[in-house]
Design an enzyme around this catalytic site. Structure first.
Site, PDB file in Angstrom:
ATOM      1  N   GLY A 209       0.578  -1.249   0.045  1.00  0.00           N
ATOM      2  CA  GLY A 209       0.082  -0.153  -0.066  1.00  0.00           C
ATOM      3  C   GLY A 209       0.851   1.102  -0.210  1.00  0.00           C
ATOM      4  N   GLY A 211       2.217   2.779  -2.484  1.00  0.00           N
ATOM      5  CA  GLY A 211       1.835   3.960  -3.693  1.00  0.00           C
ATOM      6  C   GLY A 211       0.520   4.685  -3.215  1.00  0.00           C
TER       7      GLY A 211
END
Length: 264
Positions: A209, A211
């Site tokens: 997670g 990004g």
């Protein structure tokens, strides 16, 4: 006034990425978060087992219900999955303006599962990039958008960033996490200048997670900060979340970052 940020993305029931990560990030950075869900996934820290796309009609219904009632300061787009969803989101943002549009070009999950159909890449390039205040591609995503080889050096990163800028977005944040180095170099590229933003690489497997978290942080911060300041603050927040990821010890695979490390 409290910043009101909207995420248009897929759901991650494990809580590490997607809608769940975006809402955690908004909250951690003082923004009020809302969501329009584009896809349901069955996933954990060990990977994605199944994906169910939400119909374009219901995506539109979610958005319209919110837009008619609440003033939205920024929107972050994540997993859009297919051409029909991309086209629907383009229509919604084109006809219902939101001041700040952050596009995270989500294509592949950390475990390698594809989250984007091939026909959606062209639609994102042609329809959504021209609307975006900033896009946040990693190196494989930038290469897919440009239909070229993945950048191997920081010079290549910058060149590809400028090529993406020509497609119509106002700014590009090229993320260099895939480069083999002791630092994680990012480049903020605009029509006026290029700014390099680095942080020490953290040795942890728990990067699920990242990004989503970075792009959501930018959406939370940009309404009240300049673009360079918002990027720097977002990257600093993400660095802290990754630094404390091992404190959580969630799951048997690629664990999440620690969105609330400042409070827990």
């Amino acid at each position: 006034m409290t910043t009101i940020a909207l995420t248009i993305a897929g759901s991650d029931p494990s809580g590490g990425a997607g809608i769940q990560a975006d809402l955690k990030t908004f909250s951690a950075l003082g923004a009020y978060g809302m969501s329009v869900i584009t896809a349901l996934t069955a996933q954990s820290t060990q990977g994605v087992d199944a994906v169910l796309a939400i119909s374009p009609e219901f995506i539109e219904a979610q958005f319209n219900t919110l837009y008619q009632d609440i003033q939205i300061d920024s929107v972050k787009m994540g997993m859009l999955m297919n051409k029909e969803i991309v086209t629907t989101v383009h229509h919604l943002l084109k006809t219902n303006p939101i001041p700040i549009i952050v596009l995270d070009t989500v294509m592949v999950a950390k475990g390698g599962h594809s989250l984007l159909k091939p026909d959606a890449i062209t639609a994102i390039r042609e329809l959504l990039l021209p609307l975006a205040t900033i896009i946040t591609p990693n190196l494989p995503e930038a290469a897919a958008l440009l239909d070229c080889d993945e950048a191997k050096t920081e010079d290549d990163m910058q060149k590809q960033g400028y090529e993406l800028l020509k497609l119509g977005c106002k700014a590009v944040l090229m993320k260099g996490g895939h480069l083999p180095s002791n630092e994680s170099p990012d480049y903020l590229i605009t029509q006026n200048n290029t700014v390099k933003i680095t942080a020490p690489r953290i040795q942890t497997k728990n990067t699920h997670g990242t990004g989503c978290t970075l792009s959501a942080a930018i959406a939370a911060l940009l309404p009240n900060n300049s673009l360079p300041d918002a990027i720097a603050q977002a990257k600093n927040y993400l660095h802290g979340a990754i630094s404390h990821a091992n404190d959580l010890n969630i799951g048997k695979g690629i664990g999440p970052t620690h969105h609330f490390y400042r409070w827990w």
